[in-house]
Design a protein around this motif. Structure first.
Motif, mmCIF file in Angstrom:
data_model
loop_
_atom_site.group_PDB
_atom_site.id
_atom_site.type_symbol
_atom_site.label_atom_id
_atom_site.label_comp_id
_atom_site.label_asym_id
_atom_site.label_seq_id
_atom_site.Cartn_x
_atom_site.Cartn_y
_atom_site.Cartn_z
ATOM 1 N N GLU A 67 -11.856 -17.927 -27.705
ATOM 2 C CA GLU A 67 -11.383 -17.280 -26.583
ATOM 3 C C GLU A 67 -12.125 -16.065 -26.129
ATOM 4 N N ALA A 68 -12.659 -15.280 -26.890
ATOM 5 C CA ALA A 68 -13.596 -14.191 -26.622
ATOM 6 C C ALA A 68 -14.765 -14.736 -26.074
ATOM 7 N N LEU A 69 -15.437 -15.700 -26.492
ATOM 8 C CA LEU A 69 -16.707 -16.148 -25.492
ATOM 9 C C LEU A 69 -16.355 -16.607 -24.325
ATOM 10 N N GLY A 70 -15.100 -17.367 -24.261
ATOM 11 C CA GLY A 70 -14.822 -17.720 -22.961
ATOM 12 C C GLY A 70 -14.320 -16.704 -21.916
ATOM 13 N N GLN A 71 -13.895 -15.674 -22.641
ATOM 14 C CA GLN A 71 -13.715 -14.334 -21.851
ATOM 15 C C GLN A 71 -14.813 -13.847 -21.293
ATOM 16 N N VAL A 72 -15.816 -13.712 -22.088
ATOM 17 C CA VAL A 72 -17.180 -13.323 -21.597
ATOM 18 C C VAL A 72 -17.807 -13.975 -20.361
ATOM 19 N N VAL A 73 -17.490 -15.167 -20.303
ATOM 20 C CA VAL A 73 -18.101 -16.124 -19.144
ATOM 21 C C VAL A 73 -17.243 -15.789 -18.104
ATOM 22 N N ARG A 74 -15.851 -15.506 -18.290
ATOM 23 C CA ARG A 74 -15.117 -15.362 -17.270
ATOM 24 C C ARG A 74 -14.942 -14.001 -16.756
ATOM 25 N N ILE A 75 -15.429 -13.081 -17.315
ATOM 26 C CA ILE A 75 -15.720 -11.670 -17.070
ATOM 27 C C ILE A 75 -16.750 -11.693 -16.139
ATOM 28 N N ILE A 76 -18.041 -12.544 -16.264
ATOM 29 C CA ILE A 76 -19.291 -12.528 -15.453
ATOM 30 C C ILE A 76 -18.700 -13.097 -14.235
ATOM 31 N N VAL A 77 -18.017 -14.292 -14.091
ATOM 32 C CA VAL A 77 -17.826 -14.961 -12.860
ATOM 33 C C VAL A 77 -16.618 -14.378 -12.181
ATOM 34 N N ALA A 78 -15.686 -13.558 -12.564
ATOM 35 C CA ALA A 78 -14.481 -13.103 -11.833
ATOM 36 C C ALA A 78 -14.762 -12.626 -10.692
#
Length: 115
Positions: A67-78
């Motif tokens: 989940e943390a890794l998935g959120q890092v990606v999402r922080i970048i593209v949000a």
């Protein structure tokens, strides 16, 4: 949306969900409130990104690496996704859901967003 402010009612609902996520007594309740805040925040770059940062923090607290890794990606593209209007409406923002997968918007949130 660049240059467009979040309407007062929408902002109040977003802040309410974020506050409820911070004060919830169970992790399931925290995630539920963060997911609802995510649906609300998607059209606005900063709140959308802020929501993913809160999701990242909860994932780290739970020691959930996926989940943390998935959120890092999402922080970048949000922010870019919101600014360009390219986000999957209704998506809960979790790493268990595809980045581009649209989902049904809860009725109460749909009514809020249309008002």
């Amino acid at each position: 949306m660049i240059g467009r402010r979040m309407p007062v009612r929408v902002r109040a609902a977003y802040r309410g969900e974020m506050r409820a996520a911070r004060t919830a007594t169970s992790d399931d309740a925290r995630w539920r409130h963060l997911e609802r805040a995510h649906v609300i925040s998607q059209p606005w770059p900063w709140p959308h990104t802020r929501n993913h940062i809160a999701m990242f923090a909860l994932a780290v607290a739970q020691r959930d690496r996926r989940e943390a890794l998935g959120q890092v990606v999402r922080i970048i593209v949000a922010a870019p996704g919101s600014a360009l209007g390219r986000y999957p409406e209704g998506n809960t923002g979790r790493a268990t859901v595809g980045l581009t997968q649209p989902m049904p918007i809860p009725e109460d949130l749909a009514a809020l967003m249309q008002a």
